[in-house]
Structures are given as structure tokens and as C-alpha cells.
Design a protein around this motif. Structure first.
Motif, PDB file in Angstrom:
ATOM      1  N   LEU A 113     -54.991  51.354 -17.602  1.00  0.00           N
ATOM      2  CA  LEU A 113     -53.773  50.962 -18.317  1.00  0.00           C
ATOM      3  C   LEU A 113     -54.065  49.807 -19.266  1.00  0.00           C
ATOM      4  O   LEU A 113     -53.605  49.790 -20.417  1.00  0.00           O
ATOM      5  N   ASN A 114     -54.832  48.827 -18.806  1.00  0.00           N
ATOM      6  CA  ASN A 114     -55.162  47.684 -19.644  1.00  0.00           C
ATOM      7  C   ASN A 114     -56.047  48.088 -20.816  1.00  0.00           C
ATOM      8  O   ASN A 114     -55.894  47.557 -21.920  1.00  0.00           O
ATOM      9  N   GLY A 115     -56.954  49.022 -20.595  1.00  0.00           N
ATOM     10  CA  GLY A 115     -57.784  49.479 -21.695  1.00  0.00           C
ATOM     11  C   GLY A 115     -56.979  50.164 -22.777  1.00  0.00           C
ATOM     12  O   GLY A 115     -57.275  50.039 -23.964  1.00  0.00           O
ATOM     13  N   ALA A 116     -55.938  50.884 -22.371  1.00  0.00           N
ATOM     14  CA  ALA A 116     -55.113  51.628 -23.326  1.00  0.00           C
ATOM     15  C   ALA A 116     -54.126  50.744 -24.063  1.00  0.00           C
ATOM     16  O   ALA A 116     -53.999  50.823 -25.289  1.00  0.00           O
ATOM     17  N   ILE A 117     -53.410  49.869 -23.333  1.00  0.00           N
ATOM     18  CA  ILE A 117     -52.362  49.046 -23.960  1.00  0.00           C
ATOM     19  C   ILE A 117     -52.408  47.605 -23.463  1.00  0.00           C
ATOM     20  O   ILE A 117     -51.396  46.909 -23.465  1.00  0.00           O
ATOM     21  N   GLY A 118     -53.559  47.155 -23.042  1.00  0.00           N
ATOM     22  CA  GLY A 118     -53.665  45.820 -22.461  1.00  0.00           C
ATOM     23  C   GLY A 118     -53.293  44.704 -23.404  1.00  0.00           C
ATOM     24  O   GLY A 118     -52.778  43.656 -22.972  1.00  0.00           O
ATOM     25  N   ASP A 119     -53.539  44.891 -24.714  1.00  0.00           N
ATOM     26  CA  ASP A 119     -53.155  43.860 -25.675  1.00  0.00           C
ATOM     27  C   ASP A 119     -51.642  43.707 -25.726  1.00  0.00           C
ATOM     28  O   ASP A 119     -51.115  42.588 -25.835  1.00  0.00           O
ATOM     29  N   GLN A 120     -50.913  44.831 -25.632  1.00  0.00           N
ATOM     30  CA  GLN A 120     -49.454  44.777 -25.637  1.00  0.00           C
ATOM     31  C   GLN A 120     -48.927  44.138 -24.347  1.00  0.00           C
ATOM     32  O   GLN A 120     -47.962  43.363 -24.368  1.00  0.00           O
ATOM     33  N   LEU A 121     -49.563  44.473 -23.215  1.00  0.00           N
ATOM     34  CA  LEU A 121     -49.148  43.880 -21.943  1.00  0.00           C
ATOM     35  C   LEU A 121     -49.321  42.364 -21.976  1.00  0.00           C
ATOM     36  O   LEU A 121     -48.446  41.608 -21.526  1.00  0.00           O
ATOM     37  N   ALA A 122     -50.461  41.908 -22.499  1.00  0.00           N
ATOM     38  CA  ALA A 122     -50.728  40.474 -22.557  1.00  0.00           C
ATOM     39  C   ALA A 122     -49.764  39.774 -23.502  1.00  0.00           C
ATOM     40  O   ALA A 122     -49.298  38.651 -23.228  1.00  0.00           O
ATOM     41  N   LEU A 176     -48.589  62.160 -35.558  1.00  0.00           N
ATOM     42  CA  LEU A 176     -49.896  62.175 -34.904  1.00  0.00           C
ATOM     43  C   LEU A 176     -50.717  60.944 -35.282  1.00  0.00           C
ATOM     44  O   LEU A 176     -51.386  60.344 -34.441  1.00  0.00           O
ATOM     45  N   ALA A 177     -50.667  60.573 -36.568  1.00  0.00           N
ATOM     46  CA  ALA A 177     -51.399  59.389 -37.018  1.00  0.00           C
ATOM     47  C   ALA A 177     -50.875  58.130 -36.335  1.00  0.00           C
ATOM     48  O   ALA A 177     -51.653  57.260 -35.916  1.00  0.00           O
ATOM     49  N   ASP A 178     -49.547  58.027 -36.208  1.00  0.00           N
ATOM     50  CA  ASP A 178     -48.944  56.870 -35.542  1.00  0.00           C
ATOM     51  C   ASP A 178     -49.375  56.810 -34.074  1.00  0.00           C
ATOM     52  O   ASP A 178     -49.630  55.724 -33.529  1.00  0.00           O
ATOM     53  N   THR A 179     -49.450  57.967 -33.438  1.00  0.00           N
ATOM     54  CA  THR A 179     -49.869  58.024 -32.031  1.00  0.00           C
ATOM     55  C   THR A 179     -51.306  57.549 -31.876  1.00  0.00           C
ATOM     56  O   THR A 179     -51.627  56.763 -30.969  1.00  0.00           O
ATOM     57  N   ILE A 180     -52.188  58.007 -32.765  1.00  0.00           N
ATOM     58  CA  ILE A 180     -53.584  57.581 -32.713  1.00  0.00           C
ATOM     59  C   ILE A 180     -53.697  56.080 -32.948  1.00  0.00           C
ATOM     60  O   ILE A 180     -54.475  55.383 -32.295  1.00  0.00           O
ATOM     61  N   ASP A 181     -52.889  55.553 -33.868  1.00  0.00           N
ATOM     62  CA  ASP A 181     -52.976  54.142 -34.230  1.00  0.00           C
ATOM     63  C   ASP A 181     -52.392  53.212 -33.173  1.00  0.00           C
ATOM     64  O   ASP A 181     -52.468  51.983 -33.333  1.00  0.00           O
ATOM     65  N   ARG A 182     -51.830  53.765 -32.128  1.00  0.00           N
ATOM     66  CA  ARG A 182     -51.307  52.915 -31.055  1.00  0.00           C
ATOM     67  C   ARG A 182     -52.397  52.501 -30.065  1.00  0.00           C
ATOM     68  O   ARG A 182     -52.106  51.795 -29.099  1.00  0.00           O
ATOM     69  N   ARG A 183     -53.615  52.930 -30.281  1.00  0.00           N
ATOM     70  CA  ARG A 183     -54.700  52.536 -29.373  1.00  0.00           C
ATOM     71  C   ARG A 183     -54.871  51.017 -29.411  1.00  0.00           C
ATOM     72  O   ARG A 183     -54.546  50.361 -30.391  1.00  0.00           O
ATOM     73  N   SER A 184     -55.409  50.471 -28.337  1.00  0.00           N
ATOM     74  CA  SER A 184     -55.439  49.028 -28.158  1.00  0.00           C
ATOM     75  C   SER A 184     -56.387  48.340 -29.144  1.00  0.00           C
ATOM     76  O   SER A 184     -57.253  48.974 -29.774  1.00  0.00           O
ATOM     77  N   SER A 185     -56.249  47.035 -29.246  1.00  0.00           N
ATOM     78  CA  SER A 185     -57.116  46.236 -30.122  1.00  0.00           C
ATOM     79  C   SER A 185     -58.575  46.330 -29.691  1.00  0.00           C
ATOM     80  O   SER A 185     -59.473  46.368 -30.534  1.00  0.00           O
ATOM     81  N   GLY A 186     -58.796  46.352 -28.372  1.00  0.00           N
ATOM     82  CA  GLY A 186     -60.168  46.459 -27.882  1.00  0.00           C
ATOM     83  C   GLY A 186     -60.825  47.745 -28.316  1.00  0.00           C
ATOM     84  O   GLY A 186     -61.999  47.766 -28.717  1.00  0.00           O
ATOM     85  N   ILE A 187     -60.091  48.852 -28.240  1.00  0.00           N
ATOM     86  CA  ILE A 187     -60.636  50.144 -28.668  1.00  0.00           C
ATOM     87  C   ILE A 187     -60.876  50.143 -30.175  1.00  0.00           C
ATOM     88  O   ILE A 187     -61.907  50.626 -30.656  1.00  0.00           O
TER      89      ILE A 187
END
Length: 383
Positions: A68-77, A263-274
């Protein structure tokens, strides 16, 4: 004349009427029990399923939370969510501040393990069927070596985690200066980039302290102890998977279609780390730059630290690791060219080893990889 014969219990070949009635009743009761049992199981199935999910979640919580943190950890923090992992040393599934590590077992060579994207400290400790991995094996084979483990939020920027690791290692040496004889860092995948970023910020701090001629000995104290760095399957030149994700989103935005934009918006939601994995961005300025999303963005060069031995360990799915396919696909997640890193190719203190017919995951549990690490630690005084 017809005669009727009385059939009694003693007549051969006949069955009494009473037992027939009992068998029929027993059959009906059994069928009723089966029916009610099936209905009861059907009614309780959702609750049993929820309990199974709960138990599974408890068993695999050290996989689910890091993912979960790898996917959206920047948003969680960013929103202060309690599920956001904070960079820390780990013991017994708990965060441990450096001051509380209780390193009172005498001065020892110390190895710090740093996991990769969507991982945690368990990747260094246990594998399938309880198979011991590098940490416990080193502790058993080299009893004078101390192993420490770090966990961090892989969804945050690599540079943010790099600065935090630099601060954590500084706290370690400030709290226990006499407990560490020399320091070794081992990183897998993104973890290797975090280690390189930490080295960059430590050297910058040391350089600034020397220029100011103010307490340079107290700046980045862990650098003076650092002897070796092991980089296992690290995308030093970036990840081709993230590069392809970036190009896919870029191409989709060229279509004037709602679905394409979605689809582009979905791809661009990946985390800052990725996102940072596209070109292995190790410093803040690289992702803060207004040209960070260009096809060929500016990127700060981070060379090996002077006086430190680097061991670049890469895997190749193919037997011939020098082929064009192997150079591109590498271990399946990190290309061969990226793993060996152009910044390392002319550095004398860098040792490169490629393990053929291995993939990204087996670098964490391979006998040859382990033996390579063990031998270098032993030669450096860990025996």
C-alpha cells in the motif's frame, strides 16, 4: 382354492415390518440433518470468509502495508495517515529508535539492510517455507557481525528517504559510537538507490561543514565508518518498466478521447517513489526541476563515495548476460545496463558480478549471491 399363508417372523426370506419403518425414519432424519447442515453452512459462510480474510490479513500484514505504501505512500504521508510507514530501524515487527537499539554486545562490524519497492525488513529474514535469508544466515555464519534492518515508505521520493536514512545512520553513530567498528550497507532494488542518495546527502553535509570550518568531524559521522556497499538488482540508470509507463501515459494524452485521458490519469496516480525510478532520481532538485517530466530530464550525477568498496550484483534471466536482450530486460524488472550503471563503470573501487539465469527476486535468496556477500564481509574483518 386359494389359501393365504401367515407370514411370521420365523419365515425365511422375509423382513419384519417394524425394522422397515425404523430404516425409513432413520433415512428421513439423516436427509433432514444433511439439509439443515448445508443451510447452516451456507448461512455462516460469509462470516467464515470474513474470518479467513482477517486471519490472512494478519498473516500477511507485513506484505499488504508495504505494498500500500509503495503504491500511494506519498499521499498517505501527506495527509498524516497512520498507515504511512516511517523510516526506522526494525526489531520484532516494531520501530526502534537508534538510541533504543541497545548495542551493548561490544564493538562489531555492522551490516544495515535496506529493502526495495513495496518491501520491508522481512525480505532479508525469511522466505518460502521458513527458508532463512541473508540476515539470519550471516548472523549464524559470522557471529561477530551485527545485522540491523531498516523499513521505509517506498512511495515517497527516493531523495526524501535518502535524507532520512542519512539522518538515521547519523543517529546510530551518535548514540553508539563505540559499538560499530565498520559499517556495511546492503540494498535491494530501490533500497540501493536510497543508500546512494543517503551517501550523497552525507557527503554534501560533510563538504559544507568543511567549507564553513565548523565541526566537520561531527558532520555525517557514519561516512567515516562506511567500508562496503552492496547493490543487489538496483536500477542505477532507471527502470524500463517505469519508463514505459511514462511513455504510455504520454501517448494516451495525445488522443482526444475521454477513455484515453482516464487511462492516462490512472497511470499518473502512481506514487512519487515509483515515478523517481524512471531515471533513478536521487536528489530533490531532480524531481523539483520544472523539466522533470521531459523525455530526457536533467539528472544529478551521484558518483561512488571515495574510499568505499562497491559491489554491484546484477541478475540476468538469460545465460548470456551480454546479449542485447539481456542488457534490456536484465532480471525481468531491472535492465542489465541499468543495474551495472554507467557511473560505476570506470570506478576502480566498484566490483561488478552478474548472476545468469536468475531473476530480480532470487537475488534475495541465492546461494551464490549469499556466498559472495559472506566472503567479502569475512575478508573485511567479519569473521
Amino acid at each position: 382354492m386359494t389359501t393365504t399363508k401367515q407370514i411370521g417372523p420365523e419365515s425365511p426370506g422375509t423382513l419384519p415390518s417394524l425394522p422397515m419403518t425404523q430404516d425409513s425414519s432413520a433415512h428421513k432424519v439423516s436427509r433432514w440433518q444433511r439439509t439443515t447442515g448445508a443451510l447452516r453452512r451456507a448461512a455462516t459462510a460469509p462470516f467464515a470468509g470474513l474470518e479467513a480474510l482477517r486471519q490472512t490479513g494478519r498473516s500477511y500484514r507485513h506484505f499488504l502495508l508495504p505494498a500500500l505504501n509503495g503504491a500511494i505512500g506519498d499521499q498517505l504521508a501527506l495527509r498524516g495517515d497512520q498507515r504511512a510507514i516511517r523510516l526506522s530501524f526494525r526489531r520484532h515487527d516494531a520501530d526502534v529508535p537508534a538510541i533504543d537499539l541497545d548495542l551493548t554486545d561490544g564493538p562489531r562490524p555492522t551490516v544495515v539492510f535496506v529493502h526495495g519497492l513495496m518491501g520491508d525488513e522481512h525480505i532479508w529474514q525469511t522466505g518460502p517455507a521458513g527458508l532463512l535469508r541473508y540476515g539470519p544466515r550471516l548472523a549464524a555464519d559470522l557471529p561477530h557481525v551485527r545485522c540491523l534492518y531498516v523499513r521505509y515508505n517506498t512511495g515517497r521520493h527516493i531523495s526524501e528517504n535518502g535524507r532520512a536514512l542519512h539522518q538515521l545512520l547519523t543517529q546510530l553513530l551518535q548514540a553508539w559510537p563505540d559499538a560499530v567498528t565498520d559499517l556495511t550497507l546492503v540494498g535491494h532494488s530501490m533500497g540501493g538507490l536510497v543508500i546512494r542518495s543517503a551517501g550523497y546527502y552525507a557527503s554534501e553535509e560533510l563538504h559544507q561543514a568543511r567549507e564553513a570550518e565548523a565541526g566537520s568531524a561531527a558532520a555525517a559521522p557514519w561516512l567515516a565508518y562506511l567500508r562496503q556497499v552492496f547493490l543487489l538488482g538496483v536500477p542505477n540508470e532507471g527502470s524500463f518498466l517505469e519508463q514505459n509507463s511514462f511513455l504510455t501515459a504520454l501517448a494516451l494524452r495525445r488522443f482526444d478521447l475521454r477513455l484515453a485521458r482516464l487511462l492516462a490519469d490512472t497511470i499518473d496516480r502512481r506514487s512519487s517513489g515509483i515515478r523517481d525510478l524512471r531515471h533513478a532520481r536521487l536528489v530533490d532538485e531532480d524531481w523539483q526541476n520544472p523539466h522533470a517530466d521531459d523525455l530526457v530530464p536533467p539528472r544529478t550525477k551521484v558518483p561512488p563515495l571515495p574510499g568505499v568498496q562497491y559491489h554491484v550484483l546484477a541478475a540476468s534471466l538469460l545465460k548470456n548476460a551480454e546479449s542485447a536482450l539481456a542488457q534490456y530486460f536484465g532480471d525481468g524488472l531491472v535492465g542489465g545496463h541499468s543495474a551495472t550503471g554507467s557511473v560505476f563503470r570506470r570506478a576502480e573501487q566498484v566490483h561488478v558480478r552478474i548472476f545468469p539465469r536468475q531473476h530480480h527476486g532470487t537475488l534475495l535468496a541465492d546461494a551464490d549471491v549469499y556466498e559472495y556477500i559472506r566472503e567479502r564481509l569475512a575478508a573485511n574483518g567479519g569473521n
